[in-house]
Design a protein around this motif. Structure first.
Motif, PDB file in Angstrom:
ATOM      1  N   GLY A 267       0.849  -1.205   0.000  1.00  0.00           N
ATOM      2  CA  GLY A 267       0.000   0.000   0.000  1.00  0.00           C
ATOM      3  C   GLY A 267       0.874   1.242   0.000  1.00  0.00           C
ATOM      4  N   ASN A 268       2.015   1.119   0.599  1.00  0.00           N
ATOM      5  CA  ASN A 268       2.962   2.222   0.461  1.00  0.00           C
ATOM      6  C   ASN A 268       3.565   2.180  -0.928  1.00  0.00           C
ATOM      7  OD1 ASN A 268       2.799   3.585   2.847  1.00  0.00           O
ATOM      8  ND2 ASN A 268       4.069   2.085   3.917  1.00  0.00           N
ATOM      9  N   GLN A 269       4.114   3.279  -1.279  1.00  0.00           N
ATOM     10  CA  GLN A 269       4.654   3.312  -2.640  1.00  0.00           C
ATOM     11  C   GLN A 269       5.789   2.302  -2.763  1.00  0.00           C
ATOM     12  OE1 GLN A 269       6.381   7.533  -1.367  1.00  0.00           O
ATOM     13  NE2 GLN A 269       6.425   7.183  -3.529  1.00  0.00           N
ATOM     14  N   GLY A 270       5.961   1.927  -3.983  1.00  0.00           N
ATOM     15  CA  GLY A 270       6.911   0.856  -4.174  1.00  0.00           C
ATOM     16  C   GLY A 270       8.327   1.265  -3.884  1.00  0.00           C
ATOM     17  N   ILE A 271       8.880   0.524  -2.935  1.00  0.00           N
ATOM     18  CA  ILE A 271      10.284   0.762  -2.724  1.00  0.00           C
ATOM     19  C   ILE A 271      11.016  -0.565  -2.852  1.00  0.00           C
ATOM     20  CG2 ILE A 271      10.051   2.800  -1.257  1.00  0.00           C
ATOM     21  CD1 ILE A 271      10.459   1.004   1.152  1.00  0.00           C
ATOM     22  N   ALA A 272      12.230  -0.426  -3.284  1.00  0.00           N
ATOM     23  CA  ALA A 272      13.032  -1.635  -3.447  1.00  0.00           C
ATOM     24  C   ALA A 272      13.788  -1.892  -2.143  1.00  0.00           C
ATOM     25  CB  ALA A 272      14.009  -1.446  -4.593  1.00  0.00           C
ATOM     26  N   VAL A 273      13.664  -3.070  -1.648  1.00  0.00           N
ATOM     27  CA  VAL A 273      14.337  -3.404  -0.388  1.00  0.00           C
ATOM     28  C   VAL A 273      15.362  -4.513  -0.658  1.00  0.00           C
ATOM     29  CG1 VAL A 273      14.032  -4.295   1.940  1.00  0.00           C
ATOM     30  CG2 VAL A 273      12.290  -2.834   0.929  1.00  0.00           C
ATOM     31  N   ASN A 274      16.575  -4.289  -0.227  1.00  0.00           N
ATOM     32  CA  ASN A 274      17.618  -5.324  -0.342  1.00  0.00           C
ATOM     33  C   ASN A 274      18.197  -5.563   1.040  1.00  0.00           C
ATOM     34  OD1 ASN A 274      17.441  -5.654  -3.100  1.00  0.00           O
ATOM     35  ND2 ASN A 274      18.801  -3.893  -3.476  1.00  0.00           N
ATOM     36  N   SER A 292      18.053  -7.602 -10.399  1.00  0.00           N
ATOM     37  CA  SER A 292      17.734  -7.198 -11.770  1.00  0.00           C
ATOM     38  C   SER A 292      16.807  -5.969 -11.820  1.00  0.00           C
ATOM     39  CB  SER A 292      17.048  -8.362 -12.484  1.00  0.00           C
ATOM     40  OG  SER A 292      15.885  -8.694 -11.773  1.00  0.00           O
ATOM     41  N   GLN A 293      16.073  -5.808 -10.720  1.00  0.00           N
ATOM     42  CA  GLN A 293      15.036  -4.754 -10.757  1.00  0.00           C
ATOM     43  C   GLN A 293      15.647  -3.357 -10.956  1.00  0.00           C
ATOM     44  OE1 GLN A 293      12.694  -4.915  -7.242  1.00  0.00           O
ATOM     45  NE2 GLN A 293      10.813  -4.976  -8.407  1.00  0.00           N
ATOM     46  N   GLU A 294      14.997  -2.663 -11.831  1.00  0.00           N
ATOM     47  CA  GLU A 294      15.424  -1.270 -12.044  1.00  0.00           C
ATOM     48  C   GLU A 294      15.022  -0.480 -10.819  1.00  0.00           C
ATOM     49  OE1 GLU A 294      16.673   0.569 -14.829  1.00  0.00           O
ATOM     50  OE2 GLU A 294      17.336  -1.429 -15.506  1.00  0.00           O
ATOM     51  N   SER A 295      15.925   0.185 -10.270  1.00  0.00           N
ATOM     52  CA  SER A 295      15.534   1.003  -9.115  1.00  0.00           C
ATOM     53  C   SER A 295      16.348   2.293  -9.109  1.00  0.00           C
ATOM     54  CB  SER A 295      15.753   0.233  -7.825  1.00  0.00           C
ATOM     55  OG  SER A 295      17.135   0.136  -7.571  1.00  0.00           O
ATOM     56  N   ASP A 296      15.820   3.241  -8.403  1.00  0.00           N
ATOM     57  CA  ASP A 296      16.488   4.543  -8.339  1.00  0.00           C
ATOM     58  C   ASP A 296      17.649   4.429  -7.384  1.00  0.00           C
ATOM     59  OD1 ASP A 296      17.201   7.135  -8.385  1.00  0.00           O
ATOM     60  OD2 ASP A 296      15.492   7.854  -7.216  1.00  0.00           O
ATOM     61  N   THR A 297      18.817   4.331  -7.972  1.00  0.00           N
ATOM     62  CA  THR A 297      19.975   4.133  -7.119  1.00  0.00           C
ATOM     63  C   THR A 297      20.493   5.427  -6.528  1.00  0.00           C
ATOM     64  OG1 THR A 297      21.251   4.161  -9.140  1.00  0.00           O
ATOM     65  CG2 THR A 297      20.790   2.010  -8.182  1.00  0.00           C
ATOM     66  N   SER A 298      19.920   6.539  -7.038  1.00  0.00           N
ATOM     67  CA  SER A 298      20.443   7.830  -6.576  1.00  0.00           C
ATOM     68  C   SER A 298      20.115   8.047  -5.099  1.00  0.00           C
ATOM     69  CB  SER A 298      19.857   8.965  -7.414  1.00  0.00           C
ATOM     70  OG  SER A 298      18.467   9.008  -7.212  1.00  0.00           O
ATOM     71  N   LEU A 299      19.033   7.462  -4.679  1.00  0.00           N
ATOM     72  CA  LEU A 299      18.614   7.716  -3.302  1.00  0.00           C
ATOM     73  C   LEU A 299      18.466   6.384  -2.581  1.00  0.00           C
ATOM     74  CD1 LEU A 299      17.761  10.030  -1.430  1.00  0.00           C
ATOM     75  CD2 LEU A 299      15.407   9.520  -2.077  1.00  0.00           C
ATOM     76  N   GLY A 319      15.544   1.632  -1.471  1.00  0.00           N
ATOM     77  CA  GLY A 319      15.573   2.670  -2.511  1.00  0.00           C
ATOM     78  C   GLY A 319      14.222   2.726  -3.177  1.00  0.00           C
ATOM     79  N   TYR A 320      13.966   3.834  -3.807  1.00  0.00           N
ATOM     80  CA  TYR A 320      12.683   3.931  -4.505  1.00  0.00           C
ATOM     81  C   TYR A 320      12.738   3.117  -5.759  1.00  0.00           C
ATOM     82  CZ  TYR A 320      10.861   7.555  -1.469  1.00  0.00           C
ATOM     83  OH  TYR A 320      10.381   8.239  -0.398  1.00  0.00           O
ATOM     84  N   LEU A 321      11.624   2.565  -6.078  1.00  0.00           N
ATOM     85  CA  LEU A 321      11.577   1.801  -7.307  1.00  0.00           C
ATOM     86  C   LEU A 321      11.632   2.731  -8.524  1.00  0.00           C
ATOM     87  CD1 LEU A 321       9.040  -1.061  -6.793  1.00  0.00           C
ATOM     88  CD2 LEU A 321      11.475  -1.191  -7.297  1.00  0.00           C
ATOM     89  N   GLN A 322      10.860   3.778  -8.371  1.00  0.00           N
ATOM     90  CA  GLN A 322      10.820   4.711  -9.508  1.00  0.00           C
ATOM     91  C   GLN A 322      11.712   5.917  -9.239  1.00  0.00           C
ATOM     92  OE1 GLN A 322       6.883   4.679  -8.822  1.00  0.00           O
ATOM     93  NE2 GLN A 322       6.712   2.714  -9.896  1.00  0.00           N
TER      94      GLN A 322
END
Lengths: 1000, 164
Positions: A267-274, A292-299, A319-322
């Motif tokens: 429900g929260n915005q998509g974030i990439a968790v590693n 493999s997932q594209e994620s915003d590596t800047s933040l 990190g944020y997904l988008q």
């Protein structure tokens, strides 16, 4: 002229200065109106809006980061919590196993119980895919163990285990991981390490992530050592190893586990968790994550995870997904700021440009205005100059034409010459008018202030137009209220000009009826005017209705435009003047006299649409007017200007086809009594006083006309009565006749208006003649007929009916009336002839008769001319060629009456000579006063010879210098007879009059 | 016939005067001068004009002498002469001569030798013209008086008799 131009120049300079200062003030404006500045300001705005954008973007990023941090920490905490919960449970399981498997003998737990229990408590360990218990089996115990359980110990690869020191075969396992039963945990690299570490520390330990068996998910294995009961309270590592009986392990399927966890938080915005195992910092091992997932590596945010194993370190990286979405608000805000900034800059720029332009225009206009004013002045000067220059040759032309007319010409030639002369005169008049106008415009017209007789001026003007009015059959009359002082101080020439103009106009535009000039005191006329205006307004309609049938109370009986001047007004005025005369006369002595002058005519009037431009120069009522009547239309304008200059106002009332009345006020000063007497003496055609005490009877049906006649008679000192018809006149005489015994004086003169005479022709005529026949007993009055125009027949008839005495042609003028009366009454004029008749020229002649004059001039020609001119006045002239000679001649005593002194002479100029003469005189005077009285009595007073300067330059300064040096007057060269006369007259006129009086 | 010639002469005279006025040779002042002439001084005009001629010739001679002296042209003295000339010219109404005098004086004040010479030539020309015309005028007048004298005998006047 030079001064004027300088003035203009000054004005221009001042304007320039003003604009200079303005330039300084508008430096900012100039700066603003620069294009470069506009560009710079646009760049500045760009920069500002960029900053704003950056700032807003930063804010957003920060906020995003905070959100990320919050989310990451939340996830890490949850994971850690759940993890520790599971670990605790596994710990509990370990204790359970040690309690029920080892303390109880026989063991209370078998595979089934364990499986059952673990399955039922699986919810307690959500992170664990399964738990198993492995017993520590030393190599010595292997055979016994294998026999007891009925299977061999196998390695992870499901093969029978090779011989080792120690084994850790799984004896109990949860059903989910039942496939690992009998597998030696020591055979797997990670598990073995784990086991060793666990029993050394006595705590839960974790493997590094690896692929789990079966599921091939990434996972870690948790291992707990199970000690037997005799572990000391503070054991060493060796004691721990000794006490170890088995190991309880559980596999964390991190991947699915974290998936679940995140699922709960979805429900929260998509974030990439590693999740990484960073025990070896140089080579972090991934535990969970989509590489493999594209994620915003800047933040990214890193949260530490503590799973309870001090040896292993884990961390969670979020990190944020988008990518961060572009911040539209920041973008639009900055864009709008930019746009607004540009607009403001542009507005300021354009406003500045506009202001600069307007200011430039203003400056230009100023310059143009100055130029225009200069041009206007130049125009006026040009007009004045040119008019003057034209006048000079015109005088030549006219003079020559006059000479030509004096020669004997054929009638045609004479006609031509006369036409030319008339045209020339018209041209001169026009030029004079233009010159006047130019003078007025250039403000060079100066009014004189000399005492003059208003009434005689009006008479003069009337006489100018008498011929014309007589031809047209228009009655022309003048009436001056008794209240108007006889002599006023003002500019007679200009006053005459105005009156002449107005009367001229009236005569031009009037074909029948009358032209009536009235003069009243303005103060006296005003209240009645106001009253009359009202009644005029109210009564206008009936006036019009009745106009065809009614005889109006005007001079000729025709309706006039302005009812205010009707007879009623007039009576009012007279009545009032009688009442107020005493006070007014006293009050107004030597003060200003405001006069109200009306010129009323019954001409064509002024059409309504033309009324507003009557006073505009060169504008006639309409073009047809100028076609029919000629003229330039400048006269009224000049008149108005003159009236303005004289402190009055001019206005008019007009009704088309009925007539117009022009009236104006003028301010004169009243004159002192003594001055009046002086003036009277000097006025040559002073009214003879011989008629004083005579009585007259005026027969006239029209009261206004009668009043005019009375006015003229009154001026001659004749008492007049008015009757409306001849019948009444006869009656009056009858009455007198009856009363003759009482010594009542009969009227000496009977003045009969032609209209009255004609109207009563039938009966009155008879009465008159019969009365004349009967009245032999007493002295008959002289009968005079008054007429505007009279035919020969009428004249005969009049003679027949008794008007043998004379006919006075209108317009009435005092001098003419006087002449006629003289003729009729036979009052000798001879005794006065000597005094009154001599013309001006003859008077001039005598002016200097017997006087000895000295003319001092080095120029023999000038000398001769001056001498000639002076001789003409009857003087005896001596000449001197130089100042020295003059001094010699003027040695006291001398018998010269005056001296004309040229100023520019070689050796001794006029100034020097005058100074020396004055010096001489002063000495002589001192001597006389000192004692030598005999001479003094002879000369009766002091030596002071009038010295007149003669000079070619007429600069004012020269005149002033002349007076300063002791000269008495000033004659400009070349001599004009008139100016010479004027200069001389100043000194000799009083004497001349006394002389002439003595002579007569 | 005599009467006709009298009229003829008067007309001639007027025509000549008109011409002179038209050309600007004479101005109003000359008329003033003529007005000064009456029975008491019948030859006033011609007398004055003769004096004028006499004086003017002297002045012209002097002016030329002054200008011919190339080294020391005494401009001040010339100015005085010119003032004299101007004064007498304006007295008899010789307008054109006077105007030339003004120009001459202006040149003189600027010590403009060339201008002075030009002005002098012009002045001499104008003067000669004036002299011729006035002589002509007086001749006609003389004739007229003679013609008039035949009809209306008047005492013969001597031209050089200023006072009566």
């Amino acid at each position: 002229m030079g001064e004027k131009r300088q003035g203009c120049h000054m004005v221009a300079v001042r304007v320039n200065e003003a604009s200079e200062t303005k330039r300084k003030h508008s430096f900012l404006l100039n700066y603003c109106s620069n294009r470069g500045v506009l560009g710079i300001s646009i760049l500045l705005m760009l920069f500002v809006s960029k900053n704003i954008y950056d700032h807003m973007d930063d804010e957003q990023q920060k906020r995003r980061k905070e959100v990320l941090v919050g989310m990451c920490d939340q996830r890490a905490r949850m994971l850690q919590d759940q993890f520790s919960v599971s670990v605790n449970h596994v710990h509990a399981l370990a204790i359970l196993v040690s309690t029920f498997h080892y303390y109880k003998n026989p063991s209370a737990i078998d595979q089934e119980t364990f499986a059952e229990y673990t399955a039922r408590t699986a919810f307690e360990r959500p992170l664990l895919s399964g738990v198993a218990y492995a017993q520590r089996i030393l190599n010595s115990e292997r055979a016994e163990f294998e026999r007891q359980h009925g299977w061999t110990i196998r390695t992870m690869e499901k093969e029978p285990s090779p011989v080792r020191d120690e084994y850790a075969p799984v004896i109990f396992s949860q059903e989910t991981v039942s496939y690992i039963e009998s597998l030696d945990m020591m055979s797997g690299e990670e598990d073995r390490e784990n086991i060793l570490r666990a029993r050394a520390t006595g705590k839960a330990v974790l493997t590094s992530p690896f692929r789990l068996l079966n599921s091939h998910h990434l996972g870690v294995v948790l291992t707990f050592p199970v000690y037997n009961s005799n572990l000391p309270s503070n054991p060493t590592v060796k004691e721990r190893i000794e006490a170890t009986t088995g190991y309880l392990g559980g596999a964390f399927d991190v991947e699915s586990l974290v998936e679940n966890l995140l699922g709960q938080l979805s429900g929260n915005q998509g974030i990439a968790v590693n999740v990484y195992d960073v025990t070896n910092t140089s080579d972090p091992l991934i535990m969970y994550g989509h590489q493999s997932q594209e994620s915003d590596t800047s933040l990214e945010h890193v949260s530490k995870l503590d799973f309870g194993d001090p040896f292993r370190k884990h961390e969670m990286i979020c990190g944020y997904l988008q990518e961060a979405p572009t911040s539209w608000i920041a973008l639009t805000t900055s864009f709008f700021v930019f746009v607004i900034g540009i607009l403001v800059a542009y507005m300021i720029y354009s406003a500045a440009i506009h202001i600069v332009k307007v200011e430039d225009d203003f400056d230009k206009m100023q310059i143009l205005k100055v130029q225009a004013e200069a041009a206007d002045v130049a125009k006026s000067q040009f007009l004045a100059t040119v008019s003057h220059e034209i006048r000079t040759p015109m005088n030549g032309i006219l003079g020559m034409l006059q000479l030509l007319l004096d020669t004997e010409l054929s009638s045609t030639q004479k006609d031509f010459a006369q036409t030319a002369q008339a045209c020339g005169e018209a041209l001169i008049t026009l030029i004079n008018e233009v010159l006047d106008r130019a003078k007025i415009e250039a403000r060079k017209l100066e009014l004189e202030a000399v005492p003059f007789d208003l009434r005689s001026i009006l008479d003069d003007v009337l006489s100018l137009f008498s011929e014309k009015s007589r031809q047209k059959g228009v009655e022309l009359a003048v009436f001056v209220s008794d209240k108007v002082p006889e002599v006023v101080v003002g500019d007679p020439g200009r006053f005459r000009q105005v009156i002449t103009n107005l009367v001229g106009n009236s005569v031009k535009f009037t074909e029948q009826g009358h032209i009536f000039v009235q003069v009243h005191l303005a103060a006296q006329a005003k209240p009645i005017m106001d009253v009359k205006t009202e009644s005029h307004m109210n009564g206008e309609s009936d006036c019009k209705v009745q106009s065809c049938v009614r005889q109006f109370d005007t001079l000729s009986g025709k309706q006039a435009a302005d009812d205010r001047s009707s007879w009623e007004t007039y009576k009012h005025l007279d009545d009032e003047s009688c009442d107020a005369s005493g006070t007014a006369m006293n009050g107004n002595a030597s003060q200003s006299v405001a006069l109200m002058v009306c010129v009323e005519d019954t001409g064509i009037g002024i059409p309504e649409q033309a009324q507003h431009r009557v006073f505009t120069p060169f504008m006639q009522a309409d073009s047809s007017t100028s076609r029919n009547y000629g003229g330039t239309g400048i006269g009224l304008n000049i008149s108005q200007c003159l009236v303005d200059l004289m402190g009055g106002k001019m206005d008019f009332v007009t009704r088309p086809q009925i007539g117009s009345t022009f009236f104006f006020t003028v301010e004169f000063r009243s004159c002192e009594k003594s001055a009046v007497i002086n003036l009277k003496k000097s006025i040559p055609d002073d009214l003879p006083a011989i008629f004083k005490g005579l009585k007259a009877l005026v027969v006239d049906g029209k009261p206004v006309r009668a009043a005019v006649t009375k006015y003229h008679l009154k001026r001659l000192g004749i008492q007049a009565r008015t009757v409306s018809s001849i019948g009444k006149a006869v009656a009056v005489f009858g009455k007198y006749a009856s009363q003759i015994s009482r010594d009542e004086k009969l009227p000496d003169v009977l003045l009969v208006e032609k209209d009255s005479w004609i109207s009563c022709e039938e009966d009155g005529h008879m009465q008159l003649s019969s009365w004349r026949k009967n009245g032999h007993s007493y002295k008959l009055p002289k009968m005079i007929l008054l007429a505007t125009n009279i035919t020969v027949g009428e004249c005969e008839k009049a003679k027949a009916s008794g008007f043998a005495d004379t006919v006075i042609m209108k317009p009435l003028r005092v001098s003419m009336v006087a002449a006629c009366l003289q003729q009729v009454l036979g009052i000798g004029r001879k005794n006065q002839h000597g005094k009154d008749v001599p013309n001006r020229f003859a008077g001039n002649r005598g002016l200097l008769s017997g006087k000895k004059m000295l003319v001092v001039d080095d120029n023999i020609v000038n000398r001769r001319v001056a001498a000639g001119a002076l001789k003409k006045f009857g003087a005896e002239v001596h000449c001197a060629a130089s100042g020295h000679e003059a001094l010699k001649l003027l040695q006291i005593p001398h018998d010269f009456s005056a001296c004309f002194m040229d100023i520019q002479m070689p050796e001794m100029d006029g100034f020097q000579a005058t100074a020396l003469i004055r010096e001489m005189e002063r000495k002589a005077n001192a001597q006389i006063n000192g004692g030598c009285t005999t001479e003094g009595t002879i000369r009766k007073g002091e030596w002071h010879i009038p010295i007149m300067a003669m000079t070619a330059d007429v600069i004012h300064a020269t005149l002033e210098k002349c007076l300063k040096i002791g000269m008495d007057g000033y004659v400009s060269k070349p001599f004009q007879e008139k100016s010479l006369y004027q200069a001389v007259a100043k000194f000799f006129e009083p004497k001349a009059t006394t002389n002439s009086e003595q002579v007569s | 016939m005599l009467g006709l010639s009298l009229d003829q002469l008067r007309a001639d005279m007027n025509r000549l005067l008109a011409l002179l006025f038209h050309q600007g040779v004479l101005d109003e002042q000359f008329l003033q001068l003529q007005q000064l002439q009456d029975e008491s001084s019948p030859n006033f005009v011609s007398e004055v004009v003769n004096i004028y001629f006499h004086e003017s010739e002297k002045l012209l001679r002097n002016l030329r002498a002054l200008l011919v002296d190339k080294e020391f042209s005494d401009y001040k003295k010339m100015g005085i002469h010119l003032n004299q000339f101007m004064g007498s010219s304006s007295s008899i109404g010789a307008q054109r001569v006077r105007n030339v005098c003004i120009a001459f004086r202006a040149a003189c004040e600027q010590n403009n030798r060339a201008g002075c010479l030009r002005a002098l030539e012009l002045l001499e020309y104008e003067y000669c013209y004036l002299k011729n015309k006035l002589h002509e005028l007086f001749q006609i007048e003389q004739q007229r008086i003679l013609a008039g004298a035949v009809r209306y005998p008047v005492p013969q006047q001597h031209p050089n008799n200023p006072q009566v």
